[in-house]
Write an enzyme that holds these catalytic residues in place. Structure first.
Site, mmCIF file in Angstrom:
data_model
loop_
_atom_site.group_PDB
_atom_site.id
_atom_site.type_symbol
_atom_site.label_atom_id
_atom_site.label_comp_id
_atom_site.label_asym_id
_atom_site.label_seq_id
_atom_site.Cartn_x
_atom_site.Cartn_y
_atom_site.Cartn_z
ATOM 1 N N SER A 97 -0.605 1.307 1.034
ATOM 2 C CA SER A 97 -1.543 0.004 0.819
ATOM 3 C C SER A 97 -0.727 -1.078 0.448
ATOM 4 O O SER A 97 0.144 -1.740 1.404
ATOM 5 C CB SER A 97 -2.436 0.549 -0.467
ATOM 6 O OG SER A 97 -3.510 -0.368 -0.617
ATOM 7 N N ASP A 124 -11.800 3.875 5.973
ATOM 8 C CA ASP A 124 -11.340 3.216 4.852
ATOM 9 C C ASP A 124 -12.031 2.018 4.330
ATOM 10 O O ASP A 124 -12.400 1.152 5.069
ATOM 11 C CB ASP A 124 -9.647 2.686 5.137
ATOM 12 C CG ASP A 124 -8.987 2.080 4.074
ATOM 13 O OD1 ASP A 124 -9.658 1.694 2.934
ATOM 14 O OD2 ASP A 124 -7.816 2.332 4.192
ATOM 15 N N HIS A 145 -9.432 5.756 1.883
ATOM 16 C CA HIS A 145 -8.077 4.781 1.356
ATOM 17 C C HIS A 145 -7.286 6.005 0.894
ATOM 18 O O HIS A 145 -7.401 6.170 -0.538
ATOM 19 C CB HIS A 145 -8.433 3.734 0.792
ATOM 20 C CG HIS A 145 -7.191 2.798 0.498
ATOM 21 N ND1 HIS A 145 -6.510 2.158 1.501
ATOM 22 C CD2 HIS A 145 -6.551 2.397 -0.578
ATOM 23 C CE1 HIS A 145 -5.940 1.424 1.163
ATOM 24 N NE2 HIS A 145 -5.644 1.484 -0.112
#
Length: 220
Positions: free
Chosen positions: A115, A169, A200
């Site tokens: 991320s 996601d 995610h």
């Protein structure tokens, strides 16, 4: 120098993997994944999991949390504050330099990020004049993607890249990640791209594929 959590898989490691966590997490977040990832035949590795500094995050009402940069908008073309990205890239470069001082060659250092950490991994990779063994970007995107060509340093695109993303996601849509992947390919990077039916997060199949990719780096 950033504070870190470290694990060594054997005595006198000759490889280092620096792994950057996501927004609001810390260096402990991915440490438990080491036993799942590491294979018996691999060389000794030092895993370095740094803690991002705490900073106010605009989209979270200014709440302070561990973050590699401020998120100033929902537009992925401008959401990462450039000063924060540059600061984190410099901090990661300091960690890379420390691994060199500890006897690890640059071509035996892999930079991994999830991320926000993955965004810093890619931003760092674009600007490296001396190549690392590889870059791994999980559930992430390339910051300032429209300016990537201008940021690319000569020779940086010889670093191999592993990217993986969840098709469901809700934080970073897979289309955003795919656009970043295509831009990296256009810039000359060899990108191994994976999609998984997940949100995610990371999944077991992804960790296995990453292990195969890392095995190829060790064999090279």
């Amino acid at each position: 120098m950033l504070e870190t959590v470290e694990q060594e898989t054997g005595a006198s490691p000759q490889w280092s993997i620096i792994w950057l966590h996501g927004l609001g997490a810390d260096g402990h977040d991915f440490a438990p994944i080491v036993p799942e990832l590491v294979r018996p035949q691999w060389p000794a590795i030092r895993f370095v999991f740094p803690h991002a500094p705490k900073r106010a995050v605009t989209i979270n009402n200014g709440m302070p949390m561990r973050a590699w940069y401020d998120i100033v908008s929902m537009d992925f073309r401008s959401r990462a504050d450039a000063a924060g990205v540059a600061e984190s890239v410099a901090q990661v470069e300091a960690l890379i330099a420390r691994e060199q001082e500890r006897g690890i060659a640059l071509d035996h250092i892999v930079l991994i990020g999830f991320s926000q950490g993955g965004a810093i991994t890619l931003a760092t990779g674009l600007q490296r004049r001396e190549k690392l063994a590889g870059l791994v970007a999980l559930s992430t995107y390339l910051p300032e993607v429209d300016a990537a060509a201008a940021q690319l340093v000569a020779g940086a695109n010889t670093q191999p890249v592993f990217m993986a993303h969840g098709t469901g996601d809700p934080v970073i849509p897979v289309q955003i990640a795919e656009h970043s992947m295509q831009v990296l390919k256009q810039l000359g990077f060899a990108v191994e791209w994976h999609r998984y039916p997940m949100a995610h997060q990371v999944c077991g199949e992804e960790i296995h594929a990453l292990g195969d990719w890392l095995q190829a780096r060790f064999d090279a």
